[in-house]
Design a protein around this motif. Structure first.
Motif, PDB file in Angstrom:
ATOM      1  N   ALA A  65       0.834  -1.205   0.000  1.00 20.86           N
ATOM      2  CA  ALA A  65       0.000   0.000   0.000  1.00 20.86           C
ATOM      3  C   ALA A  65       0.866   1.251   0.000  1.00 20.86           C
ATOM      4  O   ALA A  65       0.592   2.221   0.704  1.00 20.86           O
ATOM      5  CB  ALA A  65      -0.939  -0.010   1.208  1.00 20.86           C
ATOM      6  N   GLY A  66       1.944   1.214  -0.817  1.00 20.37           N
ATOM      7  CA  GLY A  66       2.734   2.411  -1.018  1.00 20.37           C
ATOM      8  C   GLY A  66       1.897   3.488  -1.675  1.00 20.37           C
ATOM      9  O   GLY A  66       0.818   3.212  -2.228  1.00 20.37           O
ATOM     10  N   LYS A  67       2.354   4.713  -1.640  1.00 22.25           N
ATOM     11  CA  LYS A  67       1.571   5.827  -2.178  1.00 22.25           C
ATOM     12  C   LYS A  67       1.240   5.584  -3.643  1.00 22.25           C
ATOM     13  O   LYS A  67       2.131   5.415  -4.475  1.00 22.25           O
ATOM     14  CB  LYS A  67       2.333   7.145  -2.020  1.00 22.25           C
ATOM     15  CG  LYS A  67       1.482   8.373  -2.316  1.00 22.25           C
ATOM     16  CD  LYS A  67       2.183   9.637  -1.892  1.00 22.25           C
ATOM     17  CE  LYS A  67       1.326  10.875  -2.153  1.00 22.25           C
ATOM     18  NZ  LYS A  67       0.055  10.839  -1.411  1.00 22.25           N
ATOM     19  N   GLY A  68      -0.047   5.523  -3.964  1.00 21.52           N
ATOM     20  CA  GLY A  68      -0.495   5.330  -5.340  1.00 21.52           C
ATOM     21  C   GLY A  68      -0.530   3.890  -5.808  1.00 21.52           C
ATOM     22  O   GLY A  68      -0.949   3.612  -6.936  1.00 21.52           O
ATOM     23  N   VAL A  69      -0.123   2.942  -4.954  1.00 22.18           N
ATOM     24  CA  VAL A  69      -0.095   1.526  -5.348  1.00 22.18           C
ATOM     25  C   VAL A  69      -1.499   0.945  -5.256  1.00 22.18           C
ATOM     26  O   VAL A  69      -2.193   1.099  -4.246  1.00 22.18           O
ATOM     27  CB  VAL A  69       0.873   0.727  -4.454  1.00 22.18           C
ATOM     28  CG1 VAL A  69       0.795  -0.764  -4.761  1.00 22.18           C
ATOM     29  CG2 VAL A  69       2.296   1.233  -4.659  1.00 22.18           C
ATOM     30  N   LEU A  70      -1.924   0.253  -6.315  1.00 21.10           N
ATOM     31  CA  LEU A  70      -3.275  -0.300  -6.390  1.00 21.10           C
ATOM     32  C   LEU A  70      -3.304  -1.747  -5.922  1.00 21.10           C
ATOM     33  O   LEU A  70      -2.322  -2.475  -6.053  1.00 21.10           O
ATOM     34  CB  LEU A  70      -3.792  -0.223  -7.826  1.00 21.10           C
ATOM     35  CG  LEU A  70      -3.831   1.177  -8.434  1.00 21.10           C
ATOM     36  CD1 LEU A  70      -4.178   1.110  -9.915  1.00 21.10           C
ATOM     37  CD2 LEU A  70      -4.854   2.050  -7.694  1.00 21.10           C
ATOM     38  N   GLY A  71      -4.438  -2.164  -5.380  1.00 19.56           N
ATOM     39  CA  GLY A  71      -4.568  -3.543  -4.932  1.00 19.56           C
ATOM     40  C   GLY A  71      -6.009  -3.933  -4.699  1.00 19.56           C
ATOM     41  O   GLY A  71      -6.933  -3.134  -4.870  1.00 19.56           O
ATOM     42  N   ILE A  72      -6.185  -5.206  -4.315  1.00 16.64           N
ATOM     43  CA  ILE A  72      -7.509  -5.758  -4.008  1.00 16.64           C
ATOM     44  C   ILE A  72      -7.464  -6.371  -2.612  1.00 16.64           C
ATOM     45  O   ILE A  72      -6.566  -7.146  -2.294  1.00 16.64           O
ATOM     46  CB  ILE A  72      -7.880  -6.890  -4.984  1.00 16.64           C
ATOM     47  CG1 ILE A  72      -7.912  -6.389  -6.419  1.00 16.64           C
ATOM     48  CG2 ILE A  72      -9.234  -7.483  -4.620  1.00 16.64           C
ATOM     49  CD1 ILE A  72      -9.138  -5.636  -6.779  1.00 16.64           C
ATOM     50  N   ILE A  73      -8.442  -6.043  -1.781  1.00 17.86           N
ATOM     51  CA  ILE A  73      -8.585  -6.653  -0.466  1.00 17.86           C
ATOM     52  C   ILE A  73      -9.924  -7.388  -0.453  1.00 17.86           C
ATOM     53  O   ILE A  73     -10.979  -6.755  -0.375  1.00 17.86           O
ATOM     54  CB  ILE A  73      -8.533  -5.596   0.658  1.00 17.86           C
ATOM     55  CG1 ILE A  73      -7.190  -4.857   0.619  1.00 17.86           C
ATOM     56  CG2 ILE A  73      -8.758  -6.247   2.016  1.00 17.86           C
ATOM     57  CD1 ILE A  73      -7.087  -3.710   1.613  1.00 17.86           C
TER      58      ILE A  73
END
Length: 473
Positions: free
Chosen positions: A360-368
């Protein structure tokens, strides 16, 4: 005539440790000193064990000296620091004591630089699931996890969600035809460039795993791994894909690096535990230095396994896209069992292990993801240093697999799924929705860690096995 041969018992009486050292010593003596008296041999062996470092370049005795030094290094226990480093816990009230205790131990490792515990955390082996650990020039195989590169991947299509209700049987068949789980693999696997990587020829453990990697590519594991059709909703108009807010048909997958990653993890975990002896309470946190041959090998093998896991997901989504007859409007994906080289708050390079945690770095995208009956969340990291640029990797378990099988019934779970309008192909009672924490509470504990861009709500789920809540294949 008295024998001049030296026995293992006599070597042990001199102080030689059990293991290969004794065999090496006997072989050297019988090869280089055959015919010499037993007294002479024992005097030589006594001199070597007292100061092996003086014999490292000896023409005959060097192998004994080297094996003695290595054995001594292996047998020395690395002590934990008396005091642990401070670390941040997110959602502490929902985290079991066992997970916190494991994190406390990890924060006493001599190589530890920083840590954080995510709100979905629960007890695992070594580092807890949901644990994030930064180390100095060291990688801990069990802090990465057995399923190296386990990850999420989501695609969204320009199709209205009504398509789900109108074509549920067709979509179920698509999942059965285009996904494989557990021991089941495709008869004709798709090729991929990851299988041509030089690592398969350069790292010994990988040489024997290439054929298996080829046979399993594009498939998913058992346990909590899944492929789902559902409703993807974009709620933030300022999204990276420039998609209008609203609801779309979407596919979400969760799986890792299959047998390739599992065998890499087992091999290097054993190696680390042999070479880095820790107190029993911390033995699964054994590390490999990244300035050692073994550490470099593991790092390269881990990255290969991560890329392989990504390739598996891409093939799953490619197959389903072809079956649907549409190209996706967007794809978002992330690892959550991995280690990265990153900079800490002082701009020093550290190795950040995320065992069941989302980058969850700045601007990093992901799915939870949530559970079968609760939504997952599309997120953008805020880059909070205290969390080591991390967030949860899901809702997190509140019930062990064993307890779920002992306390839940198939009829109870079926009623719960029917009320939620969810169809499931495969799975077992140990993956029922009620074994997971409330995803809304988990997300409430990490508003400082991520921004929410949208959601994914499951509708048709395929997991390991073709019978709902029957025996897992």
């Amino acid at each position: 005539m008295a024998t001049t041969k030296i026995s293992g018992k006599e070597l042990r009486q001199l102080g030689y440790p059990e293991g290969k050292v004794i065999g090496i010593a006997i072989k050297v003596l019988e090869g280089k000193y055959k015919g010499k008296s037993k007294k002479h041999k024992l005097e030589l062996l006594g001199s070597v064990i007292k100061a092996p470092e003086y014999y490292l370049k000896h023409d005959s005795l060097a192998p004994i000296a080297k094996s003695l030094i290595i054995k001594t290094e292996h047998n020395e226990t690395v002590e934990l620091n008396k005091n642990r480093l401070d670390y941040h816990i997110y959602g502490a009230e929902g985290i079991e004591p066992g997970a916190i205790n494991q994190m406390e131990i990890a924060m006493k490792l001599p190589v530890t630089k920083a840590g954080a515990l995510m709100p979905d955390a629960h007890q695992g082996y070594g580092l807890p699931i949901g644990g994030v650990l930064a180390t100095d020039n060291a990688v801990i195989p069990y802090a990465v996890g057995v399923d190296i590169g386990c990850r999420m991947c989501m695609t969204v299509y320009d199709i209205h969600p009504e398509f789900l209700e109108q074509n549920s049987e067709k979509l179920k068949k698509m999942l059965i035809d285009n996904t494989k789980f557990g021991n089941e693999v495709f008869k004709r696997p798709m090729d991929h460039e990851v299988l041509e990587r030089n690592d398969f020829n350069e790292i010994n453990i990988l040489k024997s795993l290439k054929d298996r990697a080829y046979s399993q590519i594009g498939s998913s594991g058992g346990g909590n791994h899944f492929v789902e059709f559902g409703v993807g909703e974009i709620t933030d108009a300022d999204n990276e894909w420039q998609l209008p807010t609203g609801k779309y048909l979407a596919v979400l997958s969760h799986s890792g690096s299959r047998g390739l990653g599992a065998n890499i993890a087992r091999h290097y975990t054993k190696l680390a535990m042999d070479k880095c002896r820790l107190p029993k309470v911390a033995q699964h946190l054994a590390w490999l230095g990244l300035d050692t041959e073994d550490g470099i090998e593991y790092w390269n093998a881990m990255n290969l396994a991560g890329d392989y896991a990504s390739a598996c997901h891409h093939q799953i989504h490619d197959r389903l896209s072809a079956s649907i007859g549409e190209k996706p409007l967007m794809m978002v994906e992330n690892h959550h069992n991995f280690a990265w080289k990153e900079l800490d708050r002082f701009d020093n390079e550290v190795i950040v292990h995320r065992k069941g945690a989302t980058p969850a770095g700045k601007g990093v995208l992901g799915i939870i993801p949530g559970s079968m009956t609760s939504p997952g969340f599309i997120v953008r990291g805020k880059g909070l240093v205290d969390s080591l640029n991390s967030a949860s990797h899901g809702a997190g378990r509140v019930m062990s697999r064993r307890k779920a099988k002992e306390t839940l019934s198939k009829n109870e779970v079926d009623r719960h799924l029917k009320q939620a309008g969810i169809e499931v192909i495969g799975s077992g009672l140990d993956e029922a929705p009620m074994v997971y924490k409330n995803i809304y509470q988990v997300m409430a504990h990490q508003t400082k860690l991520v921004d929410v861009l949208g959601t994914f709500t499951p509708r048709i789920i395929r997991m390991c096995g073709d019978k709902r809540f029957g025996e897992v294949d």
